[in-house]
Design an enzyme around this catalytic site. Structure first.
Site, PDB file in Angstrom:
ATOM      1  N   ARG A 135       1.279  -1.601  -0.079  1.00  0.00           N
ATOM      2  CA  ARG A 135      -0.015   0.456   0.042  1.00  0.00           C
ATOM      3  C   ARG A 135       0.937   0.953   0.057  1.00  0.00           C
ATOM      4  O   ARG A 135       1.506   1.244   0.191  1.00  0.00           O
ATOM      5  CB  ARG A 135      -1.215  -0.113   1.072  1.00  0.00           C
ATOM      6  CG  ARG A 135      -1.922  -1.233   1.313  1.00  0.00           C
ATOM      7  CD  ARG A 135      -2.536  -0.931   1.983  1.00  0.00           C
ATOM      8  NE  ARG A 135      -3.746   0.281   2.581  1.00  0.00           N
ATOM      9  CZ  ARG A 135      -3.521   1.159   3.828  1.00  0.00           C
ATOM     10  NH1 ARG A 135      -2.738   0.867   4.443  1.00  0.00           N
ATOM     11  NH2 ARG A 135      -4.323   2.725   3.637  1.00  0.00           N
ATOM     12  N   LYS A 185       3.281  -6.437  12.509  1.00  0.00           N
ATOM     13  CA  LYS A 185       3.046  -6.808  11.266  1.00  0.00           C
ATOM     14  C   LYS A 185       3.144  -7.963  10.284  1.00  0.00           C
ATOM     15  O   LYS A 185       3.995  -8.113  10.187  1.00  0.00           O
ATOM     16  CB  LYS A 185       3.286  -5.850  10.019  1.00  0.00           C
ATOM     17  CG  LYS A 185       1.977  -5.786   8.079  1.00  0.00           C
ATOM     18  CD  LYS A 185       2.203  -4.643   8.188  1.00  0.00           C
ATOM     19  CE  LYS A 185       1.889  -4.540   6.715  1.00  0.00           C
ATOM     20  NZ  LYS A 185       1.246  -3.286   5.696  1.00  0.00           N
ATOM     21  N   ARG A 187      -1.646   5.736  12.873  1.00  0.00           N
ATOM     22  CA  ARG A 187      -1.073   4.743  14.089  1.00  0.00           C
ATOM     23  C   ARG A 187      -0.979   4.602  16.051  1.00  0.00           C
ATOM     24  O   ARG A 187      -1.554   5.760  15.744  1.00  0.00           O
ATOM     25  CB  ARG A 187       0.808   5.486  13.938  1.00  0.00           C
ATOM     26  CG  ARG A 187       1.276   5.396  12.674  1.00  0.00           C
ATOM     27  CD  ARG A 187       2.510   5.960  12.729  1.00  0.00           C
ATOM     28  NE  ARG A 187       3.444   6.051  11.356  1.00  0.00           N
ATOM     29  CZ  ARG A 187       3.810   4.859  11.067  1.00  0.00           C
ATOM     30  NH1 ARG A 187       3.681   3.870  11.739  1.00  0.00           N
ATOM     31  NH2 ARG A 187       4.190   5.153   9.851  1.00  0.00           N
TER      32      ARG A 187
HETATM   33  C1  BTN Z   1       0.391  -3.969   2.189  1.00  0.00           C
HETATM   34  O1  BTN Z   1       1.267  -3.160   2.131  1.00  0.00           O
HETATM   35  O2  BTN Z   1       0.213  -3.926   3.660  1.00  0.00           O
HETATM   36  C2  BTN Z   1      -0.341  -5.010   1.215  1.00  0.00           C
HETATM   37  C3  BTN Z   1       0.884  -6.079   0.812  1.00  0.00           C
HETATM   38  C4  BTN Z   1       0.485  -6.179  -0.171  1.00  0.00           C
HETATM   39  C5  BTN Z   1       1.027  -7.557  -1.209  1.00  0.00           C
HETATM   40  C6  BTN Z   1       0.848  -8.815  -1.558  1.00  0.00           C
HETATM   41  S1  BTN Z   1       1.608  -9.790  -1.795  1.00  0.00           S
HETATM   42  C7  BTN Z   1       0.456 -10.370  -3.065  1.00  0.00           C
HETATM   43  C8  BTN Z   1       0.226  -9.298  -3.762  1.00  0.00           C
HETATM   44  N1  BTN Z   1       1.260  -8.671  -4.968  1.00  0.00           N
HETATM   45  C9  BTN Z   1       1.730  -7.840  -4.761  1.00  0.00           C
HETATM   46  O3  BTN Z   1       2.284  -7.312  -5.498  1.00  0.00           O
HETATM   47  N2  BTN Z   1       0.962  -7.346  -3.381  1.00  0.00           N
HETATM   48  C10 BTN Z   1       0.591  -8.381  -2.408  1.00  0.00           C
END
Ligand code: BTN
Length: 326
Positions: free
Chosen positions: A122, A187, A323
């Site tokens: 994100r 996380k 946060r």
């Molecule tokens: C975040 O930032 O918390 C979201 C992370 C999401 C990661 C997943 S891994 C599978 C899918 N492919 C990606 O490129 N991103 C999501």
């Protein structure tokens, strides 16, 4: 010879001689040696080479297993799954499904990979995606009612993920608004939803999910926030990646199929029961601006209820981060 053919022969962590591998694959010992060197360089996996004994991957490697995943699916998930793509390496499983969505691929297509070379998080962040370390999973679904019908979907996905983890023996998972999966305050995973098509009509949604299972020490240096993985949370009792993937599909495919009917309201109470910041002082950050208040859960649309001196306001997702106040 690709590494996805050689690696399963070393996955159990036992030594295998170069000749044994060469015979099994019908190639020369030199070809095996070259491929082993390439695997170590490209995947970051440690491949030990001992004269007289051969090669091994210390501790083995937990490769995705299509049969084990299919065997772990319940009847509903089997019915809803259109195709399961298990890739060795891809830029991003989300991007791959967005490409396929544009090419007209059906709802219920699922993509996972051993490694992502450009995993997306994100807020434009990079998602650390080492080879065979974690779960990288994306699901494609189609909605006829446009973006408005998707309100709260990514929060419901968080609840479904917590349910899947519980089914795999991982208790005490918590959710942080809007899209983080936490264990022990750190996380464990994250959700990234992307959309293409008509925002007011038929649109395709890719739900992307990353869960840290066994993050190699060498990869973790790139993570800029407190993190954990299932190995840290559960030790030896941590589920394998294939079992976890099946459990996730058992929860996520029905959620996607039914969401147009139930909406987030059907998930709101469950989300609130998993809320890591319920009634806690928090700070909301949007770019340079910060807003302090008390988190009071979410409404039936998935909007955070933030109580400040000016009353309770609804905060919608997007490029916002929450946060704990210090
Ligand atoms: C975040 O930032 O918390 C979201 C992370 C999401 C990661 C997943 S891994 C599978 C899918 N492919 C990606 O490129 N991103 C999501």
């Amino acid at each position: 010879m690709s590494r996805s053919i050689l690696l399963p022969l070393l996955a159990d962590g036992e030594f295998r001689s170069g000749q044994d591998l060469a015979d099994a694959l019908g190639v020369s010992r030199t070809a095996v040696w070259k491929q082993i060197r390439r695997i170590a360089a490209d995947s970051g996996l440690e491949v030990e080479s001992v004269r007289g004994r051969g090669y091994r991957i210390p501790g083995g490697v937990d490769l995705l297993d299509a049969t084990a995943i299919h065997d772990g699916l319940n009847a509903r998930a089997r019915e809803l799954l259109a195709e399961l793509l298990l890739l060795d390496s891809i830029d991003s499983t989300n991007v791959e499904l967005m490409r396929r969505a544009q090419a007209g691929v059906a709802r219920g297509t699922v993509c996972s990979a051993e490694q992502q070379t450009a995993g997306r998080g994100r807020r434009g962040r990079h998602w650390v995606s080492p080879y065979a370390g974690n779960v990288y999973l994306s699901l494609l679904w189609e909605f006829d009612q446009g973006a408005a019908a998707l309100e709260g979907l990514s929060l419901a996905v968080g609840v479904a993920v917590a349910q899947a983890l519980r089914a795999c023996g991982v208790p005490d998972v918590r959710l942080k608004w809007p899209n983080d999966i936490l264990h022990g305050g750190a996380k464990l995973g994250g959700i990234l939803m992307e959309m293409t098509g008509d925002a007011a009509g038929a649109c395709q949604v890719v739900v992307g999910l990353g869960i840290n299972v066994a993050m190699p020490a060498g990869a973790a240096g790139d993570i800029d926030q407190a993190w954990t993985d299932l190995r840290g949370a559960c030790g030896e009792a941590a589920p394998g990646r294939s079992a976890l993937l099946a459990a996730l599909l058992n929860e996520l495919l029905p959620l996607l199929a039914d969401f147009h009917r139930d909406g987030f309201a059907a998930w709101q109470q469950r989300w609130m029961s998993l809320d890591a910041h319920a009634d806690a002082p928090v700070v909301l950050e949007t770019g340079a601006s910060r807003l302090a208040g008390t988190a009071r859960g979410v409404d039936e649309r998935g909007a955070l209820q933030l109580e400040t001196g000016a009353g309770v306001q609804s905060v919608y997702g997007g490029e916002i981060s929450l946060r704990a106040a210090t």
